[in-house]
Structure formats: C-alpha cells, structure tokens
Write a protein that holds these residues in place. Structure first.
Motif, PDB file in Angstrom:
ATOM      1  N   GLN A 174      11.041   9.445   0.049  1.00 51.02           N
ATOM      2  CA  GLN A 174      10.570  10.722  -0.475  1.00 51.02           C
ATOM      3  C   GLN A 174       9.291  10.543  -1.290  1.00 51.02           C
ATOM      4  O   GLN A 174       8.337  11.310  -1.153  1.00 51.02           O
ATOM      5  N   LYS A 175       9.259   9.516  -2.125  1.00 52.27           N
ATOM      6  CA  LYS A 175       8.077   9.301  -2.972  1.00 52.27           C
ATOM      7  C   LYS A 175       6.831   9.037  -2.147  1.00 52.27           C
ATOM      8  O   LYS A 175       5.754   9.602  -2.405  1.00 52.27           O
ATOM      9  N   TYR A 176       6.970   8.173  -1.129  1.00 50.99           N
ATOM     10  CA  TYR A 176       5.771   7.768  -0.403  1.00 50.99           C
ATOM     11  C   TYR A 176       5.408   8.712   0.739  1.00 50.99           C
ATOM     12  O   TYR A 176       4.510   8.416   1.522  1.00 50.99           O
ATOM     13  N   ALA A 177       6.054   9.863   0.761  1.00 48.33           N
ATOM     14  CA  ALA A 177       5.568  10.951   1.610  1.00 48.33           C
ATOM     15  C   ALA A 177       4.364  11.638   0.964  1.00 48.33           C
ATOM     16  O   ALA A 177       3.551  12.263   1.654  1.00 48.33           O
ATOM     17  N   THR A 178       4.239  11.490  -0.369  1.00 44.37           N
ATOM     18  CA  THR A 178       3.121  12.123  -1.089  1.00 44.37           C
ATOM     19  C   THR A 178       2.313  11.126  -1.915  1.00 44.37           C
ATOM     20  O   THR A 178       1.342  11.511  -2.560  1.00 44.37           O
ATOM     21  N   THR A 179       2.718   9.862  -1.927  1.00 44.04           N
ATOM     22  CA  THR A 179       2.046   8.807  -2.698  1.00 44.04           C
ATOM     23  C   THR A 179       1.799   7.621  -1.776  1.00 44.04           C
ATOM     24  O   THR A 179       2.532   7.422  -0.810  1.00 44.04           O
ATOM     25  N   THR A 180       0.783   6.843  -2.076  1.00 41.38           N
ATOM     26  CA  THR A 180       0.464   5.675  -1.258  1.00 41.38           C
ATOM     27  C   THR A 180       1.067   4.415  -1.871  1.00 41.38           C
ATOM     28  O   THR A 180       0.921   4.164  -3.076  1.00 41.38           O
ATOM     29  N   LEU A 181       1.744   3.637  -1.038  1.00 47.58           N
ATOM     30  CA  LEU A 181       2.253   2.326  -1.430  1.00 47.58           C
ATOM     31  C   LEU A 181       1.239   1.273  -1.008  1.00 47.58           C
ATOM     32  O   LEU A 181       0.927   1.152   0.183  1.00 47.58           O
ATOM     33  N   THR A 182       0.709   0.536  -1.971  1.00 44.04           N
ATOM     34  CA  THR A 182      -0.291  -0.491  -1.679  1.00 44.04           C
ATOM     35  C   THR A 182       0.356  -1.863  -1.708  1.00 44.04           C
ATOM     36  O   THR A 182       0.971  -2.251  -2.699  1.00 44.04           O
ATOM     37  N   VAL A 183       0.219  -2.595  -0.609  1.00 42.47           N
ATOM     38  CA  VAL A 183       0.778  -3.939  -0.484  1.00 42.47           C
ATOM     39  C   VAL A 183      -0.359  -4.943  -0.392  1.00 42.47           C
ATOM     40  O   VAL A 183      -1.232  -4.814   0.470  1.00 42.47           O
ATOM     41  N   THR A 184      -0.353  -5.899  -1.303  1.00 44.20           N
ATOM     42  CA  THR A 184      -1.316  -7.013  -1.292  1.00 44.20           C
ATOM     43  C   THR A 184      -0.510  -8.279  -1.060  1.00 44.20           C
ATOM     44  O   THR A 184      -0.053  -8.927  -1.997  1.00 44.20           O
ATOM     45  N   PRO A 185      -0.277  -8.658   0.195  1.00 43.23           N
ATOM     46  CA  PRO A 185       0.739  -9.672   0.493  1.00 43.23           C
ATOM     47  C   PRO A 185       0.351 -11.101   0.181  1.00 43.23           C
ATOM     48  O   PRO A 185       1.230 -11.963   0.062  1.00 43.23           O
ATOM     49  N   PHE A 186      -0.957 -11.379   0.036  1.00 48.99           N
ATOM     50  CA  PHE A 186      -1.389 -12.764  -0.180  1.00 48.99           C
ATOM     51  C   PHE A 186      -2.028 -12.890  -1.554  1.00 48.99           C
ATOM     52  O   PHE A 186      -3.082 -12.286  -1.811  1.00 48.99           O
TER      53      PHE A 186
END
Length: 397
Positions: free
Chosen positions: A249-261
């Motif tokens: 629900q949250k990331y339907a309106t917010t962006t999840l940023t992944v910095t994997p390295f």
C-alpha cells in the motif's frame, strides 16, 4: 537444506578468487592456502554425552560429493539407491566435555555437523546425500540433538559461519586465526541466551512457540526456522500478510529506493507498486525487474516470489527486499538496505525468530535467515590465509 546459504558462500568465495586473479601482478604476496587446515574443536558444552563430528561437502577441485576423515582425506560417497541406502559411517569421535581435539578440513564447500549422544543418520539416493530434515516428523534424526556449521575453504581463503537459517539448536561459536596471528570469532550467545531464546518464542503470540521441537520426554532439541514453520503448519501462512499488505500500500504512492551494492552508491533501483506488482526501474527509467506480492513462505525462505538469482540486478534487489521484510524496515525507511540495526524487528509483524536470535548473540550477529548478510549482520569469519579454524561448543545454560 544447503540451497541458499551454500550458494552464497560459494559465490562469495568464487568472487574473491576472481578478484584475486584479476588483481595479482608479479609474485604472490603470500603462500597459497594449503590443501587442508586445522580445525580445533573445543567441547565446552558441559554435557557428558558422547560427541560425534562429521565433515561433509563438495570437493572443490573435482565437484564430487563426499566426506573427510580426521586427517582431511577426502572420501567420495558411493552410489546411492531408491529408496535411499545407508551412507558409510563418516563420524569422527569428538572431544569429551572440557577437552579439545584438532582435525583437518580440506578444500570443501560443506558442513561440519556435530551431535550429542547419538550418531546422525545419513543416507544416499541416486542424486547424492540426504541431509537431515527434522521438519519431517518421520526423519530418523528427529529426536537427535545436533547442529552444524557451514564453510568454504578454497585458494582464496576460509569462510566459516554459525548458521540458524534452518534451525536454532545446540549452541556454538566459530573462529579463525588470521595470517597475522590474531583470532576473530562469532556466534557466541550471551549468558542465558540459549534458554532465553526458547522462552522468547514461547512468550510471542501468534504461534511462534510452535516452532520448538522436543523429545518425547520433554527435552528441548531445537526451534525450526519460520520457513519450515509455515511449511509444516506450525506457523499460519498469513503470519506476514499484514506487514506485506502495508508495504504494498505504501509503495503504491511512494518510491522505494534500493542501493544494493555498498561499494557502488551510484547504482540505484526504484520500486513502485502498480496493478498489484512492484516494478523496479533503473536510473534511466527502464523497468529492470518486477515482483508479485510475496507470501510468508517467500519472505522467510527468500525464494519463490522473492527469488534471488546470481545476477547483478534481480538477485541484489531481491535479497535487499528479503532482508527488509524479515527485519520489518521497509515501512520505516524507503531507502534500503538500512545501514544500522537500530530499527530492525520493531514492527509487531516481523520475523520474531530472527529477532530473538540476534538479541541473544554476544556481538548481535547471526544467520537467522538466508540473506542476513545484507548490511553485514551475519555471523561469519573470513581470512585469505587462515592458520587455523575453531569450532567451540558452548554451554546450554
């Protein structure tokens, strides 16, 4: 049972070997890792039971599966059958309580098992060794007290861990003496940590105490991982649904940023939920991978809907998501992975098994789920030129 942690150790070791090959110029700076190194086993358990040790795995030079004796000599498994046939007795008599014994371990990707009072039952199929699977009530090892450590030893060094990915059982610590003579160790529980862990599971609502397995006489043997808890019905399959729903629900309106390295801070991926699917784009806006809403099985196992192939895009994103779900940090921090453990396991819906283990290890580190190494929270020791390895069996109380 070797599926996730084994591949990760092998990948890390292989990457290190490749890096060493690419960076070596001129004569090597140090002697090559010998074919075997000593493993000192110390029995501080306080138990009077006979101790049995096993060194099982895959020989890295040939890819053959087998076992090593106390001298580190490799023995390939004979052909198995269907139904499975008994494996040769690969046990090594372990040290008595208060004593130590040194064996040698070869260049393996494998496990060092130890059991108290009874030998572990191993069998062979046409596909190789059958590992103990105590989540199955008919497994012949169900009422045996045992545990294991996992390791890879190759030309680039030693990776040795304490693991609770499949279960939490007989306590132990691992260590390595480095090339400079210093020693590092991990895996030790705090005083009272063993009994405190089981008490914490029993006190946790929602069925978490059902993970605990006992002998018919009531003796506590282990706690199964929540993955096996879900698979066997000890935990409800809905145990993570509320948290997963809130994340979606949250990331339907917010962006999840992944910095994997950690060493590549410019490499970022951006997740948004649309049509029930979390799509990740790269910095150019192109979709690079997508995830269906995961269930508890996928979260606890870091597989299925959170599969993590050994690639440079989906795998690294998936392992970051898996860590965020197990630690319940995806709602509190839209930038993953978290650099600090301060906010791990704070939500009421979380991996309480992992939480209870980490709270009771002396250094806060553990391998309580498959990608517990995201952010370096794993109980792992490594050295590129190890002098000696250590396995210390700790008291239960």
């Amino acid at each position: 049972m070797l599926r996730t942690l084994r591949s990760r150790l092998a990948t890390a070791a292989g990457a290190a070997a490749l890096a060493g090959t690419l960076l070596t110029l001129g004569p090597p700076a140090q002697a090559a890792v010998p074919d075997t190194i000593p493993l000192k086993i110390t029995n501080n358990s306080g138990r009077g039971d006979a101790l049995y040790v096993y060194n099982l795995g895959t020989q890295l030079s040939t890819g053959r599966q087998g076992w090593a004796d106390a001298n580190g000599t490799f023995h390939a498994w004979p052909a198995g059958g269907n139904p499975p046939t008994p494996a040769p007795d690969a046990s090594i008599p372990g040290p008595a309580a208060g004593q130590s014994k040194t064996i040698r371990i070869p260049k393996f990707s494998g496990r060092v098992y130890f059991s108290y009072g009874q030998k572990i039952v191993f069998r062979l199929t046409t596909g190789g060794l059958v590992q103990p699977a105590v989540q199955n009530p008919s497994d012949p090892n169900r009422n045996i007290l045992f545990n294991w450590s996992e390791y890879t030893l190759n030309d680039s060094g030693l990776w040795l861990n304490s693991t609770q990915v499949d279960m939490f059982s007989a306590p132990y610590a691992v260590g390595v003496q480095r090339s400079d003579g210093s020693t590092v160790s991990t895996g030790r529980l705090k005083p009272g940590g063993y009994n405190g862990f089981f008490a914490a599971l029993r006190a946790q609502s929602g069925g978490w105490g059902n993970l605990i397995q006992t002998r018919p006489d009531g003796t506590v043997l282990r706690a199964l991982s929540p993955l096996y808890g879900v698979e066997t019905g000890a935990l409800p399959r809905s145990v993570m649904d509320d948290y997963v729903d809130r994340v979606w629900q949250k990331y339907a309106t917010t962006t999840l940023t992944v910095t994997p390295f950690a060493d590549q801070p410019a490499t970022k991926y951006f997740g948004r939920v649309a049509g029930g699917v979390m799509n990740f784009t790269n910095s150019a806006g192109a979709v690079v991978t997508s995830f269906q809403k995961p269930d508890a099985d996928s979260v606890f196992g870091c597989h299925r809907l959170l599969d993590a192939p050994n690639d440079l895009v989906r795998g690294p994103i998936s392992r970051t998501l898996c860590a965020g779900f197990n630690r319940s940090t995806l709602l509190s921090n839209p930038n993953q992975p978290d650099a600090s453990s301060a906010n791990f396991y704070r939500d009421a819906v979380t991996n309480h098994y992992a939480r209870a283990i980490h709270e009771r290890t002396a250094d806060g580190k553990a391998y309580a789920f498959a990608f517990d190494d995201v952010g370096h929270h794993e109980s792992l020791v490594h050295d590129g030129s190890p002098r000696q390895a250590y396995l210390t069996l700790d008291p239960f109380s």
